[in-house]
Design an enzyme around this catalytic site. Structure first.
Site, PDB file in Angstrom:
ATOM      1  N   GLY A 212     -28.062 -13.508  13.352  1.00  0.00           N
ATOM      2  CA  GLY A 212     -27.236 -14.677  13.635  1.00  0.00           C
ATOM      3  C   GLY A 212     -27.380 -15.131  15.068  1.00  0.00           C
ATOM      4  N   SER A 213     -26.327 -15.796  15.531  1.00  0.00           N
ATOM      5  CA  SER A 213     -26.374 -16.442  16.837  1.00  0.00           C
ATOM      6  C   SER A 213     -26.194 -15.444  17.977  1.00  0.00           C
ATOM      7  CB  SER A 213     -25.252 -17.474  16.905  1.00  0.00           C
ATOM      8  OG  SER A 213     -24.005 -16.813  16.740  1.00  0.00           O
ATOM      9  N   GLY A 217     -23.790 -12.074  18.177  1.00  0.00           N
ATOM     10  CA  GLY A 217     -24.388 -10.789  18.556  1.00  0.00           C
ATOM     11  C   GLY A 217     -23.703 -10.184  19.770  1.00  0.00           C
ATOM     12  N   GLU A 235     -30.359  -9.286  15.471  1.00  0.00           N
ATOM     13  CA  GLU A 235     -31.482 -10.246  15.464  1.00  0.00           C
ATOM     14  C   GLU A 235     -30.858 -11.594  15.791  1.00  0.00           C
ATOM     15  OE1 GLU A 235     -34.074  -8.536  15.011  1.00  0.00           O
ATOM     16  OE2 GLU A 235     -33.206  -6.819  13.984  1.00  0.00           O
ATOM     17  N   CYS A 269     -34.970 -19.356  13.591  1.00  0.00           N
ATOM     18  CA  CYS A 269     -34.807 -18.694  14.879  1.00  0.00           C
ATOM     19  C   CYS A 269     -36.096 -18.759  15.683  1.00  0.00           C
ATOM     20  CB  CYS A 269     -34.384 -17.242  14.671  1.00  0.00           C
ATOM     21  SG  CYS A 269     -35.516 -16.323  13.647  1.00  0.00           S
TER      22      CYS A 269
HETATM   23  P1  NAD Z   1     -23.672 -16.857  13.158  1.00  0.00           P
HETATM   24  O1  NAD Z   1     -23.781 -15.956  14.321  1.00  0.00           O
HETATM   25  O2  NAD Z   1     -22.694 -17.964  13.249  1.00  0.00           O
HETATM   26  O3  NAD Z   1     -23.241 -16.025  11.851  1.00  0.00           O
HETATM   27  C1  NAD Z   1     -24.038 -14.999  11.293  1.00  0.00           C
HETATM   28  C2  NAD Z   1     -23.139 -14.072  10.481  1.00  0.00           C
HETATM   29  O4  NAD Z   1     -22.346 -13.264  11.346  1.00  0.00           O
HETATM   30  C3  NAD Z   1     -22.160 -14.789   9.585  1.00  0.00           C
HETATM   31  O5  NAD Z   1     -21.998 -14.026   8.427  1.00  0.00           O
HETATM   32  C4  NAD Z   1     -20.887 -14.829  10.402  1.00  0.00           C
HETATM   33  O6  NAD Z   1     -19.716 -14.936   9.641  1.00  0.00           O
HETATM   34  C5  NAD Z   1     -20.949 -13.505  11.128  1.00  0.00           C
HETATM   35  N1  NAD Z   1     -20.340 -13.497  12.452  1.00  0.00           N
HETATM   36  C6  NAD Z   1     -20.473 -14.439  13.408  1.00  0.00           C
HETATM   37  N2  NAD Z   1     -19.824 -14.056  14.525  1.00  0.00           N
HETATM   38  C7  NAD Z   1     -19.313 -12.837  14.260  1.00  0.00           C
HETATM   39  C8  NAD Z   1     -18.529 -11.913  15.032  1.00  0.00           C
HETATM   40  N3  NAD Z   1     -18.151 -12.165  16.283  1.00  0.00           N
HETATM   41  N4  NAD Z   1     -18.180 -10.740  14.461  1.00  0.00           N
HETATM   42  C9  NAD Z   1     -18.552 -10.452  13.211  1.00  0.00           C
HETATM   43  N5  NAD Z   1     -19.270 -11.307  12.423  1.00  0.00           N
HETATM   44  C10 NAD Z   1     -19.637 -12.475  12.952  1.00  0.00           C
HETATM   45  O7  NAD Z   1     -25.135 -17.400  12.820  1.00  0.00           O
HETATM   46  P2  NAD Z   1     -25.535 -18.617  11.881  1.00  0.00           P
HETATM   47  O8  NAD Z   1     -25.080 -19.868  12.563  1.00  0.00           O
HETATM   48  O9  NAD Z   1     -25.121 -18.351  10.493  1.00  0.00           O
HETATM   49  O10 NAD Z   1     -27.136 -18.556  11.914  1.00  0.00           O
HETATM   50  C11 NAD Z   1     -27.923 -19.242  12.839  1.00  0.00           C
HETATM   51  C12 NAD Z   1     -28.272 -18.340  13.987  1.00  0.00           C
HETATM   52  O11 NAD Z   1     -28.963 -17.199  13.499  1.00  0.00           O
HETATM   53  C13 NAD Z   1     -29.232 -18.989  14.974  1.00  0.00           C
HETATM   54  O12 NAD Z   1     -28.815 -18.671  16.263  1.00  0.00           O
HETATM   55  C14 NAD Z   1     -30.564 -18.341  14.658  1.00  0.00           C
HETATM   56  O13 NAD Z   1     -31.462 -18.311  15.734  1.00  0.00           O
HETATM   57  C15 NAD Z   1     -30.134 -16.970  14.267  1.00  0.00           C
HETATM   58  N6  NAD Z   1     -31.153 -16.317  13.443  1.00  0.00           N
HETATM   59  C16 NAD Z   1     -31.810 -15.247  13.958  1.00  0.00           C
HETATM   60  C17 NAD Z   1     -32.828 -14.657  13.227  1.00  0.00           C
HETATM   61  C18 NAD Z   1     -33.595 -13.474  13.746  1.00  0.00           C
HETATM   62  O14 NAD Z   1     -34.109 -12.724  12.928  1.00  0.00           O
HETATM   63  N7  NAD Z   1     -33.709 -13.280  15.041  1.00  0.00           N
HETATM   64  C19 NAD Z   1     -33.148 -15.140  11.967  1.00  0.00           C
HETATM   65  C20 NAD Z   1     -32.432 -16.223  11.468  1.00  0.00           C
HETATM   66  C21 NAD Z   1     -31.424 -16.804  12.210  1.00  0.00           C
HETATM   67  C1  SIN Z   2     -36.133 -17.290  10.776  1.00  0.00           C
HETATM   68  O1  SIN Z   2     -35.913 -16.114  10.481  1.00  0.00           O
HETATM   69  O2  SIN Z   2     -35.214 -18.065  11.150  1.00  0.00           O
HETATM   70  C2  SIN Z   2     -37.522 -17.818  10.714  1.00  0.00           C
HETATM   71  C3  SIN Z   2     -38.511 -16.828  10.288  1.00  0.00           C
HETATM   72  C4  SIN Z   2     -39.832 -17.436  10.588  1.00  0.00           C
HETATM   73  O3  SIN Z   2     -40.160 -18.470  10.000  1.00  0.00           O
HETATM   74  O4  SIN Z   2     -40.519 -16.911  11.480  1.00  0.00           O
END
Ligand code: NAD
Ligand code: SIN
Length: 476
Positions: A212-213, A217, A235, A269
């Site tokens: 996630g974001s 994290g 991640e 991401c």
């Molecule tokens: P997000 O952080 O808003 O949420 C991800 C998950 O975590 C959700 O289930 C949410 O409810 C939970 N969550 C969020 N904050 C939390 C907290 N403080 N405590 C516990 N749980 C919490 O992310 P999103 O908006 O759903 O996804 C987009 C983000 O994910 C982008 O920043 C993107 O770059 C990232 N992402 C990373 C990867 C990677 O592998 N590095 C892959 C895909 C997406």
């Molecule tokens: C993603 O996890 O958000 C993208 C994976 C990729 O296309 O590299």
């Protein structure tokens, strides 16, 4: 039932392309889910590895049988084009055999040379109850990339999908159950950030696998910082550069840039957020890029002809991205292509491109949508410095140049994924997947997910006790 359960709260996920409610359900009772997971764990962990592998293979077969229905659901709930949702389902299936191989290669049993009599070996044990928190952009593939290796290793799973993609999360978990994985071994948790927080704060969980974001994290990291016993894999996002230097194939370079920046409406991401280009290539490259982006079809997931990209996930996200674009342009950015929102009631955005070379104090944030920032530089050294000018470190690509240029790029760039003449995105599940800086906590996923799903146990072993104290004894 635990005390903190709130009956009346419901979650609804919406279809981005139409704005209609798509799925609704009652919030989960976190305490009860954790209790059931802990109770289920010993039996699951005690099963022979071959049984667990058999069950995840059956899961892959269930996904194959439901592939088209699953892809339709993902396309509707995320807004991504149907063709792309199909590739996500393919990745869910492929993950199973990759994880079986990864478990054997990275965490299998190893016999060590022992200078002593007997044997020395390394084996791995599961952690126990793992919380998986998923994002909305790949709502099946990415959490599945934690769930499958964690199950193979002998963990049980509490999976809370993004509150924006609950239908996909439920569908995925149902396929595990249909395959014969017990209901308490993989549980579907309905909730939002608050439920995520309750899950990770529960003393009876053993680990958190989060995609996630950065904000999420960091919050998780803070909550668990006083508790080093929990395994935490984070991640997170990126502010990824794609660098273009001399190449005779500028049209291909433009296609790589557009694909990196705008696939999945920029909601990857690994998407390129910054195009770093040598000054003398700027005009011809931007010309190619503008011609190409003008042709990209933005439409609903099932449209004919098929769109390149759909809407972003919701109206609030679209509005935030519009504000970010305006911020860039009112703080020194020069618009090359406006990001438009044809209908204010829906979150469709067209690709936006903005030259931020002369912008002082460019914000080093992840703009998770179809916005590409362009930065002109005088030479390759400046390009590398600019590419590294971020606190994140997920992916980076070099387009053009020769092997020596690529070697220099590879050696000097700080990122977990470094590509040459390839997009910044589209990472392989058969490789490790993670970043440095603020993109992760050095626990890469994909092929290396096996590493955080089990811990090593070193043993020296003899079939009989045989010992004597050879030195330092008084005569008897
Ligand atoms: P997000 O952080 O808003 O949420 C991800 C998950 O975590 C959700 O289930 C949410 O409810 C939970 N969550 C969020 N904050 C939390 C907290 N403080 N405590 C516990 N749980 C919490 O992310 P999103 O908006 O759903 O996804 C987009 C983000 O994910 C982008 O920043 C993107 O770059 C990232 N992402 C990373 C990867 C990677 O592998 N590095 C892959 C895909 C997406
Ligand atoms: C993603 O996890 O958000 C993208 C994976 C990729 O296309 O590299």
């Amino acid at each position: 039932m635990s005390d903190d359960f709130v009956f009346e709260k419901e979650f609804i996920s919406y279809e981005p392309a139409t704005g209609r409610a798509f799925w609704e359900g009652k919030i989960s009772d976190i305490g009860d889910c954790v209790y059931r997971a802990r109770r289920a764990w010993p039996e699951w962990a005690a099963q022979p590895l071959a049984n667990r592998i058999e069950l995840v293979r059956r899961f892959a077969n269930e996904v194959r049988s439901a592939a088209e229905e699953f892809a339709n659901l993902i396309a509707r709930e995320t807004g991504k084009p149907l063709w792309e949702a199909r590739t996500e389902v393919d990745s869910v299936i492929a993950k199973v055999e990759i994880s079986v191989r990864a478990y054997a290669e990275r965490t299998g049993k190893k016999r060590l040379d022992s200078a002593l009599q007997g044997t020395a070996s390394v084996r791995h044990k599961p952690h126990g109850v793992m919380v998986v928190l998923g994002p909305y952009n790949f709502p099946a593939h990415l959490p599945n990339g934690h769930i499958v290796p964690a199950l193979i290793a002998g963990n049980v799973i509490l999976f809370k999908p993004s509150e924006k993609t609950l239908a996909t999360g439920q569908f995925l978990v149902n396929l595990f159950h249909k395959a014969g994985v017990p209901e308490d071994v993989v549980q579907f948790i309905v909730g939002g950030v608050d439920e995520g927080k309750k899950l990770i704060a529960n003393p009876n969980i053993d680990g958190v696998l989060f995609t996630g974001s950065l904000q999420g994290g960091v919050s998780i990291s803070r909550t668990l910082s006083a508790n080093p016993a929990k395994i935490v894999a984070l991640e997170m996002g990126g502010n990824n550069p794609i660098v273009v230097i001399d190449t005779p194939k500028l049209a291909d370079a433009a296609a790589l840039v557009a694909q990196s920046a705008f696939a999945t409406s920029g909601q990857r991401c690994t998407a390129a957020r910054r195009l770093v280009v040598l000054e003398h290539l700027y005009a011809p490259l931007i010309d190619e890029l503008l011609k190409l982006t003008e042709r990209l079809i933005v439409d609903e997931p099932f449209a004919d002809p098929a769109p390149f990209m759909g809407p972003v996930i919701d109206g609030e996200t679209a509005s935030r991205l519009q504000e970010s674009f305006v911020h860039l342009l009112t703080h020194g950015g020069k618009v090359l292509k406006h990001m438009r929102r044809p209908d204010d009631r829906l979150p469709f955005l067209t690709p936006g491109i903005i030259d931020v070379t002369n912008m002082p104090d460019r914000p080093d944030v992840e703009l998770f949508g179809p916005i590409l920032q362009v930065i002109r530089v005088v030479d390759f050294d400046a390009a590398i410095a600019e590419a590294n000018n971020t606190r994140f470190g997920l992916s980076a690509s070099l387009v053009g140049g020769g092997p020596q240029d690529y070697n220099r790029f590879w050696a000097n760039i700080r990122a977990g994924i470094i590509n040459w003449n390839r997009p910044t995105s589209g990472a392989s599940s058969a490789a490790p997947f993670g970043g440095v800086g603020l993109s992760g906590n050095h626990r890469p996923a994909a092929f290396y997910a096996a590493d955080y799903c089990a811990y090593p146990v070193a043993s020296t072993e003899m079939d009989q006790p045989r010992a004597n104290i050879g030195i330092g004894l008084k005569d008897s």
